[in-house]
Design a protein around this motif. Structure first.
Motif, mmCIF file in Angstrom:
data_model
loop_
_atom_site.group_PDB
_atom_site.id
_atom_site.type_symbol
_atom_site.label_atom_id
_atom_site.label_comp_id
_atom_site.label_asym_id
_atom_site.label_seq_id
_atom_site.Cartn_x
_atom_site.Cartn_y
_atom_site.Cartn_z
ATOM 1 N N UNK A 9 0.846 -1.191 0.000
ATOM 2 C CA UNK A 9 0.000 0.000 0.000
ATOM 3 C C UNK A 9 0.881 1.240 0.000
ATOM 4 N N UNK A 10 0.651 2.132 -0.949
ATOM 5 C CA UNK A 10 1.328 3.429 -0.978
ATOM 6 C C UNK A 10 0.434 4.417 -0.244
ATOM 7 N N UNK A 11 0.969 5.041 0.798
ATOM 8 C CA UNK A 11 0.104 5.798 1.699
ATOM 9 C C UNK A 11 0.683 7.150 2.069
ATOM 10 N N UNK A 12 -0.193 8.124 2.151
ATOM 11 C CA UNK A 12 0.152 9.438 2.674
ATOM 12 C C UNK A 12 -1.086 10.080 3.264
ATOM 13 N N UNK A 13 -0.900 10.882 4.277
ATOM 14 C CA UNK A 13 -2.010 11.633 4.842
ATOM 15 C C UNK A 13 -2.998 10.800 5.628
ATOM 16 N N UNK A 14 -4.071 11.475 6.040
ATOM 17 C CA UNK A 14 -5.092 10.847 6.865
ATOM 18 C C UNK A 14 -5.861 9.782 6.089
ATOM 19 N N UNK A 15 -6.148 10.039 4.816
ATOM 20 C CA UNK A 15 -6.877 9.056 4.010
ATOM 21 C C UNK A 15 -6.131 7.746 3.899
ATOM 22 N N UNK A 155 5.746 24.318 5.406
ATOM 23 C CA UNK A 155 5.544 25.761 5.348
ATOM 24 C C UNK A 155 4.279 26.088 4.571
ATOM 25 N N UNK A 156 4.104 25.414 3.423
ATOM 26 C CA UNK A 156 2.907 25.630 2.604
ATOM 27 C C UNK A 156 1.644 25.144 3.314
ATOM 28 N N UNK A 157 1.706 23.926 3.823
ATOM 29 C CA UNK A 157 0.507 23.249 4.332
ATOM 30 C C UNK A 157 0.066 23.784 5.695
ATOM 31 N N UNK A 158 1.009 23.960 6.599
ATOM 32 C CA UNK A 158 0.663 24.346 7.968
ATOM 33 C C UNK A 158 0.825 25.851 8.194
ATOM 34 N N UNK A 159 2.041 26.354 7.934
ATOM 35 C CA UNK A 159 2.280 27.773 8.241
ATOM 36 C C UNK A 159 1.441 28.694 7.367
ATOM 37 N N UNK A 160 1.374 28.396 6.069
ATOM 38 C CA UNK A 160 0.623 29.258 5.142
ATOM 39 C C UNK A 160 -0.800 28.787 4.898
ATOM 40 N N UNK A 161 -1.186 27.666 5.554
ATOM 41 C CA UNK A 161 -2.562 27.161 5.466
ATOM 42 C C UNK A 161 -3.035 26.940 4.024
ATOM 43 N N UNK A 229 -7.363 4.363 -5.160
ATOM 44 C CA UNK A 229 -8.639 4.856 -4.628
ATOM 45 C C UNK A 229 -8.659 6.364 -4.794
ATOM 46 N N UNK A 230 -9.728 6.892 -5.323
ATOM 47 C CA UNK A 230 -9.798 8.327 -5.560
ATOM 48 C C UNK A 230 -9.905 9.116 -4.257
ATOM 49 N N UNK A 231 -9.066 10.158 -4.090
ATOM 50 C CA UNK A 231 -9.210 11.044 -2.938
ATOM 51 C C UNK A 231 -10.178 12.190 -3.223
ATOM 52 N N UNK A 232 -10.697 12.215 -4.465
ATOM 53 C CA UNK A 232 -11.640 13.257 -4.878
ATOM 54 C C UNK A 232 -13.030 12.641 -4.994
ATOM 55 N N UNK A 233 -13.990 13.232 -4.311
ATOM 56 C CA UNK A 233 -15.381 12.764 -4.336
ATOM 57 C C UNK A 233 -16.278 13.952 -4.671
ATOM 58 N N UNK A 234 -17.008 13.830 -5.776
ATOM 59 C CA UNK A 234 -17.896 14.915 -6.161
ATOM 60 C C UNK A 234 -17.171 16.217 -6.431
ATOM 61 N N UNK A 235 -15.939 16.136 -6.915
ATOM 62 C CA UNK A 235 -15.170 17.325 -7.235
ATOM 63 C C UNK A 235 -14.409 17.924 -6.079
ATOM 64 N N UNK A 236 -14.573 17.372 -4.891
ATOM 65 C CA UNK A 236 -13.916 17.908 -3.703
ATOM 66 C C UNK A 236 -12.961 16.879 -3.097
ATOM 67 N N UNK A 237 -11.904 17.369 -2.479
ATOM 68 C CA UNK A 237 -11.003 16.487 -1.746
ATOM 69 C C UNK A 237 -11.663 16.083 -0.440
ATOM 70 N N UNK A 239 -10.144 15.295 2.199
ATOM 71 C CA UNK A 239 -9.395 16.071 3.180
ATOM 72 C C UNK A 239 -8.151 16.616 2.504
ATOM 73 N N UNK A 240 -7.758 17.836 2.842
ATOM 74 C CA UNK A 240 -6.526 18.389 2.302
ATOM 75 C C UNK A 240 -6.731 19.199 1.028
ATOM 76 N N UNK A 241 -5.617 19.654 0.434
ATOM 77 C CA UNK A 241 -5.681 20.616 -0.671
ATOM 78 C C UNK A 241 -5.643 20.030 -2.073
ATOM 79 N N UNK A 242 -5.897 18.735 -2.251
ATOM 80 C CA UNK A 242 -5.746 18.125 -3.574
ATOM 81 C C UNK A 242 -6.615 18.801 -4.628
ATOM 82 N N UNK A 243 -7.879 19.076 -4.301
ATOM 83 C CA UNK A 243 -8.784 19.696 -5.274
ATOM 84 C C UNK A 243 -8.313 21.108 -5.617
#
Length: 321
Positions: A9-15, A155-161, A229-237, A239-243
């Motif tokens: 399994x290739x894994x990253x993030x909460x999903x 820096x991008x994900x947490x500090x700059x939200x 497995x798609x992390x995008x459902x109905x056009x939205x991520x 969780x996170x900034x993928x979309x």
């Protein structure tokens, strides 16, 4: 399941952590090999932080916070309050209990252990039987190219939200980093039954893994099932900034975009029921489309999606299903 080889399994993030938790409930520990993205790793306040490894470790030890989706359950924040009082950087939260993991990992690394060995020791001490392998023992930090300049991922994900517009990504050191030997050996010994790509951000969670040591080429040459497995459902991520990233890169925010991104390595793709109309377009890519309920809101739904993924990969479990 018996003597079929490992499920990688290739894994990253909460999903990714959620799906791996489900898989751990239906597969024996020696049948599951989890490869964790380490592009998010960074050093902070003298500690080595490995967010995706930690999410997996906490999920598999039943210590994950089910509300926040990251960190430890019942966490407290006295350290952060005290750190702020003395003028320390407080943009990255380190919980009081979470600190123990970071301190112990940093101690193990400073004593000469590699990240793979440090991860093994920490997992053993927390009762995790599933093997979690960092994608590499070599640092491969993900850099995000933005309208504001280049930022490290945290820096991008947490500090700059995630506010700056994204222009692209790079993985520093990927050309020379060594793929985790345990993963490479698994493929060289034909001990892989199937590969699953968790519902993780394709750009910053999975691409770093694929960029190392010719691993993408290895997957293209693999003759077994590779199912994402798609992390995008109905056009939205989920969780996170993928979309958001897709839109800023000029791509449609859709499950189809994810399937196209992995097109060269996939045999199957699991998408949510909301996106069922996309299935014919995915099949046109010569990828089998499997429509399932992909939202993982509790233990039952995590196990249900795990079983669906294994079915899509033609993996037969002992006792059926």
């Amino acid at each position: 399941m018996s003597d079929q080889g490992k499920i990688v399994v290739l894994s990253g993030g909460v999903g990714g952590a959620k799906l791996v938790y489900g898989l751990s409930k239906v597969l024996p520990p020696d049948a599951l090999l989890v490869v964790a993205n380490t592009g998010d790793d960074f050093s902070h306040m003298g500690l080595r932080i490995c967010p995706d490894i930690d999410s997996l470790t906490y999920a598999l030890s039943d210590l994950a916070d089910p509300v926040r989706g990251w960190g430890r359950v019942d966490e407290t924040w006295n350290f952060m309050r005290a750190l702020k009082q003395v003028g320390g950087e407080d943009w990255f939260n380190l919980g009081d209990m979470d600190l123990a993991l970071h301190i112990m990992r940093s101690h193990l690394l400073q004593s000469g252990k590699g990240l793979t060995e440090a991860t093994r020791i920490l997992c053993r001490n927390l009762g995790v039987q599933t093997t979690i392998l960092p994608m590499s023992d070599d640092p491969v930090p993900t850099m995000v190219d933005t309208e504001s300049g280049q930022l490290s991922f945290q820096e991008y994900f947490v500090r700059e939200q995630c506010q700056p517009s994204v222009k692209g990504f790079s993985f520093q050191g990927a050309d020379t980093a060594r793929l985790n030997p345990g993963l490479r050996t698994c493929f060289e010994n034909d001990d892989v039954a199937a590969v699953l790509i968790a519902p993780s951000n394709p750009f910053v969670s999975i691409d770093p893994i694929l960029a190392i040591g010719g691993f993408a080429d290895m997957l293209e040459g693999f003759d077994g099932p590779v199912v994402a497995v798609s992390p995008i459902v109905g056009g939205n991520a989920i969780k996170g900034p993928a979309a958001k990233m897709m839109v800023e890169l000029g791509l449609p925010s859709s499950a189809l975009t994810v399937a196209q991104h992995y097109q060269d390595i996939l045999t199957g793709f699991v998408l949510d029921q909301v996106d069922a109309a996309t299935a014919p377009q995915i099949k046109a890519l010569d990828i089998e489309a499997h429509v399932e309920q992909t939202m993982m809101t509790d233990a039952l739904s995590k196990v249900s999606l795990a079983r669906a993924c294994l079915k899509a990969a033609n993996v037969v479990l002992d006792g059926g299903g």
